[in-house]
Design a protein around this motif. Sequence first.
Motif, PDB file in Angstrom:
ATOM      1  N   VAL A   1       9.675  29.032   9.468  1.00  0.00           N
ATOM      2  CA  VAL A   1      11.105  29.155   9.183  1.00  0.00           C
ATOM      3  C   VAL A   1      11.399  30.481   8.495  1.00  0.00           C
ATOM      4  N   ARG A   2      10.564  30.865   7.536  1.00  0.00           N
ATOM      5  CA  ARG A   2      10.799  32.135   6.838  1.00  0.00           C
ATOM      6  C   ARG A   2      10.739  33.316   7.807  1.00  0.00           C
TER       7      ARG A   2
ATOM      8  N   GLU B   1       1.729  14.840  13.278  1.00  0.00           N
ATOM      9  CA  GLU B   1       2.612  14.479  12.170  1.00  0.00           C
ATOM     10  C   GLU B   1       3.219  15.729  11.542  1.00  0.00           C
ATOM     11  N   MET B   2       2.403  16.757  11.337  1.00  0.00           N
ATOM     12  CA  MET B   2       2.901  18.002  10.761  1.00  0.00           C
ATOM     13  C   MET B   2       3.934  18.656  11.671  1.00  0.00           C
ATOM     14  N   LEU B   3       3.691  18.643  12.966  1.00  0.00           N
ATOM     15  CA  LEU B   3       4.615  19.285  13.900  1.00  0.00           C
ATOM     16  C   LEU B   3       5.970  18.584  13.917  1.00  0.00           C
ATOM     17  N   VAL B   4       5.957  17.265  13.830  1.00  0.00           N
ATOM     18  CA  VAL B   4       7.226  16.521  13.769  1.00  0.00           C
ATOM     19  C   VAL B   4       8.004  16.942  12.529  1.00  0.00           C
ATOM     20  N   LYS B   5       7.319  17.025  11.403  1.00  0.00           N
ATOM     21  CA  LYS B   5       7.973  17.410  10.153  1.00  0.00           C
ATOM     22  C   LYS B   5       8.457  18.855  10.225  1.00  0.00           C
ATOM     23  N   ALA B   6       7.659  19.735  10.802  1.00  0.00           N
ATOM     24  CA  ALA B   6       8.060  21.141  10.928  1.00  0.00           C
ATOM     25  C   ALA B   6       9.315  21.273  11.777  1.00  0.00           C
ATOM     26  N   PHE B   7       9.366  20.541  12.878  1.00  0.00           N
ATOM     27  CA  PHE B   7      10.542  20.599  13.756  1.00  0.00           C
ATOM     28  C   PHE B   7      11.786  20.112  13.011  1.00  0.00           C
ATOM     29  N   GLN B   8      11.636  19.038  12.253  1.00  0.00           N
ATOM     30  CA  GLN B   8      12.762  18.513  11.474  1.00  0.00           C
ATOM     31  C   GLN B   8      13.218  19.513  10.420  1.00  0.00           C
ATOM     32  N   ASN B   9      12.263  20.143   9.750  1.00  0.00           N
ATOM     33  CA  ASN B   9      12.613  21.148   8.750  1.00  0.00           C
ATOM     34  C   ASN B   9      13.314  22.339   9.383  1.00  0.00           C
ATOM     35  N   GLY B  10      12.848  22.745  10.568  1.00  0.00           N
ATOM     36  CA  GLY B  10      13.502  23.838  11.268  1.00  0.00           C
ATOM     37  C   GLY B  10      14.954  23.515  11.576  1.00  0.00           C
TER      38      GLY B  10
ATOM     39  N   HIS C   1      17.425  26.024  12.967  1.00  0.00           N
ATOM     40  CA  HIS C   1      16.560  26.635  13.981  1.00  0.00           C
ATOM     41  C   HIS C   1      15.827  25.554  14.786  1.00  0.00           C
ATOM     42  N   ILE C   2      15.593  25.837  16.045  1.00  0.00           N
ATOM     43  CA  ILE C   2      14.773  24.984  16.891  1.00  0.00           C
ATOM     44  C   ILE C   2      13.404  25.657  17.010  1.00  0.00           C
ATOM     45  N   LEU C   3      12.426  25.170  16.258  1.00  0.00           N
ATOM     46  CA  LEU C   3      11.096  25.769  16.291  1.00  0.00           C
ATOM     47  C   LEU C   3      10.407  25.459  17.615  1.00  0.00           C
ATOM     48  N   ARG C   4       9.695  26.433  18.128  1.00  0.00           N
ATOM     49  CA  ARG C   4       8.904  26.264  19.345  1.00  0.00           C
ATOM     50  C   ARG C   4       7.535  25.751  18.923  1.00  0.00           C
ATOM     51  N   THR C   5       7.341  24.445  18.980  1.00  0.00           N
ATOM     52  CA  THR C   5       6.123  23.828  18.459  1.00  0.00           C
ATOM     53  C   THR C   5       5.148  23.481  19.576  1.00  0.00           C
ATOM     54  N   VAL C   6       3.862  23.683  19.279  1.00  0.00           N
ATOM     55  CA  VAL C   6       2.796  23.370  20.232  1.00  0.00           C
ATOM     56  C   VAL C   6       1.626  22.754  19.460  1.00  0.00           C
TER      57      VAL C   6
END
Length: 273
Positions: A78-79, A95-104, A109-114
């Motif tokens: 995000v930064r 689990e981390m990716l779900v949380k990261a997407f929610q935080n984004g 922002h819509i994080l591009r998570t993989v």
Amino acid sequence: MDAVQSKERQDFGEDPVACRETSHYQDEYIEGFVDKWDELIDWKNRAKSEGDFFIELLKERGATRILDAATGTGFHSVRLVEAGFEVVSCDGSPEMLVKAFQNGQQWGHILRTVQVDWRWLNRDVHGHYDAIICLGNSFTHLFSEHDRRKALAEFYATLKHDGILILDQRNYDAMLDVGYSSKHTYYYCGSNISVYPEHIDDGLARFRYNFPDDSTYYLNMYPLRKDYTRRLMKEVGFQHVDTYGDFQETYRDAEPDFFIHVAHKAYQETDDE
């Protein structure tokens, strides 16, 4: 993924100190622990403590396309997005990716998570990047030298010809040689949370995380020594490695809580190497 998401308790087996497998980290980051991760980090204080260190480092090298290889709950992704970088956010923990997407999303922002396993990074992540960041002591989840070499080789192959890898680790040298102490100034800034190694030997650092609601979680990690990490980076092909101690160029080895390695893929003439 469903098996990981359904777990309510961490399970390290009958002898937790004997649990020394790279793939076990997925079972360690259960939903309850991940939900408390931002409480541990404290985004506001973390941003204040590290300042623009990584942003400036990347800008100085003209990097624009960044792979955040251990995004966790998305703090650095995000930064960096906020600072104008193009970012792909990876993690081995769903689990981390779900949380990261929610935080984004909370930051607009819509994080591009993989989801990736670093040992096969190029199977799931395509193209080349100006820089890869692997932060939050994440690299120490790799317990075998084969896994560490394989991951570093994958990082190397994913970088452009003049790319850089930024990788951090706890100061395990000090823990092993002197004993554990931490200022909790730069990385884990949450209040009323205790973090300390319940066990440490040459092959395992088992950290205990105590939260204000009396919940307790653990992480089993490999205690990487600083010079060993630098050597591995060079042996897989990186030409030069700069190491900072708690964001400072000069430091006494026992003082920093964390080391930050900046590995350069391109050849550089230096006086000290």
